[in-house]
Design an enzyme around this catalytic site. Structure first.
Site, PDB file in Angstrom:
ATOM      1  CG  ASP A 135      -2.719  -8.694   0.980  1.00 13.20           C
ATOM      2  OD1 ASP A 135      -1.967  -8.942   1.980  1.00 13.20           O
ATOM      3  OD2 ASP A 135      -3.882  -8.270   1.312  1.00 13.20           O
ATOM      4  CG  ASP A 139      -4.959 -10.473   3.701  1.00 15.14           C
ATOM      5  OD1 ASP A 139      -4.695 -11.137   2.651  1.00 15.14           O
ATOM      6  OD2 ASP A 139      -4.534  -9.436   3.769  1.00 15.14           O
ATOM      7  CG  HIS A 173      -1.903  -1.110   1.223  1.00 15.98           C
ATOM      8  ND1 HIS A 173      -2.751  -1.358   0.246  1.00 15.98           N
ATOM      9  CD2 HIS A 173      -2.293  -1.993   2.095  1.00 15.98           C
ATOM     10  CE1 HIS A 173      -3.658  -2.609   0.512  1.00 15.98           C
ATOM     11  NE2 HIS A 173      -3.202  -2.683   1.640  1.00 15.98           N
ATOM     12  CG  HIS A 209      -6.439  -5.560   2.067  1.00 17.67           C
ATOM     13  ND1 HIS A 209      -5.632  -6.343   2.928  1.00 17.67           N
ATOM     14  CD2 HIS A 209      -7.531  -5.232   2.567  1.00 17.67           C
ATOM     15  CE1 HIS A 209      -6.631  -6.379   4.215  1.00 17.67           C
ATOM     16  NE2 HIS A 209      -7.534  -5.637   3.823  1.00 17.67           N
TER      17      HIS A 209
END
Length: 302
Positions: free
Chosen positions: A155, A232, A118, A157
């Site tokens: 991931d 995740d 990120h 995200h």
């Protein structure tokens, strides 16, 4: 044989505020020891400042290295950038680069940290300070260790920072398979994004992955894969919105490894996300990911 990159300074005291589990890197090593699996440990050096500044805004790099990150950026990151966090961010980037170099020799290696996908040009975000994936990819290509790199981000995200930092590059392909309604709210544009609906299970996830990954590997033809192997997407993850089981994560990792093996592609993994109240359960998922990849990509000689 599993080749894993770890540094004692990956682990440190949690800042006084912030919810990021700063002990996760130590717990992964505990879980690895618990598995009784033999492994080779490699200690990284910090990524030199010039390589970090080749990807991030030099002014932001200075802020991190001097622990003078403004409060508004620290809020976006999710924790204060202390001297320890600053050093760990440099070591994490160095660790991902080292894992890639080891993968070129052994077929597979894992960074026991990293996956800070990120982090953007001039700020960190979402528990990410420096984007180790983008930094390592840039250095590997610049130093001619690789010509074309696939950053495979599984991931839960979207890898928005990685996409932003590598946009326009024909020698880096970013593929992100993620929960469409999860963080970040405002998505970047990867080379290819696959957004999954909330609650997507093992079958739905694998249908998407098996359709897209072989096609990308054959069309882009990388000579190295950097794998953001977050755990995740698991149904029990505190920050996920998907519904993979342990068996689903195993199937995902086995498929990725088999696709790389069939094409003789070296693969380096980063830890990525994984959150929940039972931190050892999360750590064991990370370790199982590494062991699955190592078993297929760098098996023990007969």
């Amino acid at each position: 044989m599993l080749h894993i990159v770890h540094h004692p300074h990956y682990v440190g005291p949690a800042p006084s505020n912030g919810a990021f589990p700063h002990d996760k890197y130590g717990l992964v090593m505990d879980a690895l020891a618990e598995s009784s699996t033999p492994f080779s440990l490699h200690v990284p050096d910090p990524m030199p400042e010039n390589w970090i500044a080749a990807v991030h805004d030099p002014a932001y790099v200075t802020e991190v290295l001097t622990s003078t990150v403004p409060r508004e950026k620290e809020r976006r990151i999710g924790f204060p950038v202390t001297p320890h966090v600053s050093r760990r961010s440099q070591l994490s980037a160095g660790g991902t680069w080292l894992a890639a170099r080891l993968a070129l020799i052994h077929g597979f290696a894992a960074n026991g940290a990293g996956g800070s996908h990120h982090a953007l040009t001039d700020t960190g975000a979402g528990y990410c300070t420096f984007n180790d994936l983008a930094i390592a990819a840039h250095r590997l290509i610049a130093e001619r260790d690789a010509n074309r790199i696939l950053i495979l981000d599984l991931d839960v995200h979207q890898g928005d920072g990685t996409a932003s930092l590598t946009t326009g590059r024909e020698d880096i392909f970013t593929l992100s398979l993620h929960a469409e309604k999860n963080f970040p709210v405002r998505k970047a544009r990867s080379s290819l994004d696959i957004g999954l609906p909330d609650g997507a299970d093992d079958a739905a996830y694998m249908a998407a992955l098996t359709e897209v990954l072989p096609r990308v590997l054959d069309s882009f033809a990388p000579d190295l894969i950097l794998y953001q192997a977050g755990v995740d997407p698991h149904a029990e993850d505190a920050l996920g919105r998907l519904a993979l089981t342990d068996a689903g994560l195993e199937q995902r990792n086995s498929f990725v490894a088999e696709q790389a093996r069939r094409r003789s592609l070296p693969l380096a993994s980063t830890l990525g996300g994984g959150y929940g109240p039972d931190r050892m359960a999360v750590a064991r998922r990370h370790v199982q990911t590494m062991l699955t990849l190592a078993e297929i990509l760098s098996p023990q000689p007969a």
